[in-house]
Design a protein around this motif. Sequence first.
Motif, short mmCIF file in Angstrom:
data_model
loop_
_atom_site.label_atom_id
_atom_site.label_comp_id
_atom_site.label_asym_id
_atom_site.label_seq_id
_atom_site.Cartn_x
_atom_site.Cartn_y
_atom_site.Cartn_z
N GLU A 90 -160.12 92.75 -23.59
CA GLU A 90 -160.25 91.30 -23.65
C GLU A 90 -160.67 91.00 -25.08
N ARG A 94 -165.17 83.77 -31.11
CA ARG A 94 -166.26 82.80 -30.97
C ARG A 94 -166.44 82.01 -32.26
N GLY A 99 -172.71 81.71 -23.95
CA GLY A 99 -172.47 82.78 -22.98
C GLY A 99 -173.17 84.08 -23.32
N THR A 100 -172.40 85.17 -23.20
CA THR A 100 -173.02 86.49 -23.36
C THR A 100 -173.52 86.73 -24.78
N ASP A 175 -165.38 79.03 -27.77
CA ASP A 175 -164.90 80.42 -27.77
C ASP A 175 -163.73 80.53 -26.81
N LYS A 177 -160.94 83.72 -24.74
CA LYS A 177 -160.52 85.11 -24.54
C LYS A 177 -158.99 85.15 -24.46
N ASP A 200 -159.84 78.19 -18.02
CA ASP A 200 -160.46 79.34 -17.35
C ASP A 200 -160.94 80.37 -18.37
N SER A 201 -160.29 80.41 -19.53
CA SER A 201 -160.57 81.49 -20.48
C SER A 201 -161.08 80.97 -21.82
N CYS A 202 -161.43 79.67 -21.87
CA CYS A 202 -161.98 79.09 -23.11
C CYS A 202 -163.29 78.38 -22.78
N ARG A 203 -164.13 78.18 -23.79
CA ARG A 203 -165.22 77.20 -23.65
C ARG A 203 -164.84 75.98 -24.46
N ARG A 219 -169.00 78.04 -13.12
CA ARG A 219 -169.98 79.13 -13.21
C ARG A 219 -171.41 78.60 -13.05
P1 5GP Z 1 -168.65 85.40 -22.48
O1 5GP Z 1 -168.58 86.78 -23.07
O2 5GP Z 1 -169.59 84.52 -23.22
O3 5GP Z 1 -168.90 85.44 -20.99
O4 5GP Z 1 -167.18 84.77 -22.61
C1 5GP Z 1 -166.62 84.46 -23.87
C2 5GP Z 1 -165.32 83.69 -23.65
O5 5GP Z 1 -164.34 84.56 -23.08
C3 5GP Z 1 -165.46 82.51 -22.67
O6 5GP Z 1 -164.60 81.48 -23.12
C4 5GP Z 1 -164.97 83.07 -21.36
O7 5GP Z 1 -164.38 82.05 -20.56
C5 5GP Z 1 -163.93 84.09 -21.81
N1 5GP Z 1 -163.92 85.25 -20.91
C6 5GP Z 1 -164.67 86.37 -21.01
N2 5GP Z 1 -164.39 87.23 -20.00
C7 5GP Z 1 -163.44 86.64 -19.26
C8 5GP Z 1 -162.73 87.03 -18.08
O8 5GP Z 1 -162.91 88.12 -17.52
N3 5GP Z 1 -161.83 86.14 -17.60
C9 5GP Z 1 -161.60 84.93 -18.19
N4 5GP Z 1 -160.71 84.09 -17.64
N5 5GP Z 1 -162.23 84.55 -19.32
C10 5GP Z 1 -163.15 85.38 -19.85
#
Ligand code: 5GP
Length: 253
Positions: A90, A94, A99-100, A175, A177, A200-203, A219
């Motif tokens: 993945e 950012r 998030g993480t 951010d 993915k 689903d995959s962006c902030r 979430r």
């Molecule tokens: P974080 O690492 O802060 O959880 O995610 C960083 C970015 O990547 C966020 O925009 C989050 O939505 C995306 N992201 C991280 N892991 C996944 C995943 O397993 N599935 C999806 N759809 N997005 C992810």
Amino acid sequence: MARRKKIYEGKAKILYEGPEPGTIVQYFKDDATAFNAEKKAVIEGKGVLNNRLSEFFMTGLGQIGVPNHFIKRLNMREQLVRSVEIVPLEVIVRNYAAGTMSKRLGIEEGTQLPRPIVEYCYKDDSLGDPLVTEEHIAAFGWASQQDMDDILSLALRVNDFLSGVMMAVGIRLVDFKIEVGRVFDGDFHRLIVADEISPDSCRLWDIETGQKLDKDVFRRDLGDLKDAYTEVARRLGVMPKNTPPVTKPTLIN
Ligand code: 5GP
């Protein structure tokens, strides 16, 4: 009509064998999951919105020469895409801490980063997609050095494009993915953007109010996910022009 062959079912999509060799039909489900599927719900209409939004972003990327898997949308929930060999990473870009990254490094959410930061996670649900370094990627042979150069370049081009498109409609790209895949031509391969690009995959945060317009709404129980995605689609002109704006306040935390 012959039954289609299902190739794979993930948390948000199903992949079916496509009509031509080298193609796949990508079906967008309404299922929403978070925290490695510990939290689940069905959000009616999410799949339709993500199908349209991913089409919009992938088409735009194609128009500026960023190679990706999108071929055409087939219907409300399905699109035809190129079959790829997915790189098991993945790729996260950012622009602002959230998030993480905020948790890991103790940086307040929303802090602008000195420059876009690219991170890699190993795609393995049973391990919770752990963060890995380029050393792991090289040592375990998940991608070559040339692949990594190409992945970095793709990720930064996607970031520039998406940031600009979102900024133009008053949304901050915090951010996102992406996933990338290999397409083969004889002994050679090249890398293209695959999977999906959607809320689903962006902030995505409203620039004025900070309102969250992405999967964090689900979430973190911040309101109605479908309203948030509909608002993104409406601003981008992806949904019909007469869709009313969503004005319900969403908590910011
Ligand atoms: P974080 O690492 O802060 O959880 O995610 C960083 C970015 O990547 C966020 O925009 C989050 O939505 C995306 N992201 C991280 N892991 C996944 C995943 O397993 N599935 C999806 N759809 N997005 C992810």
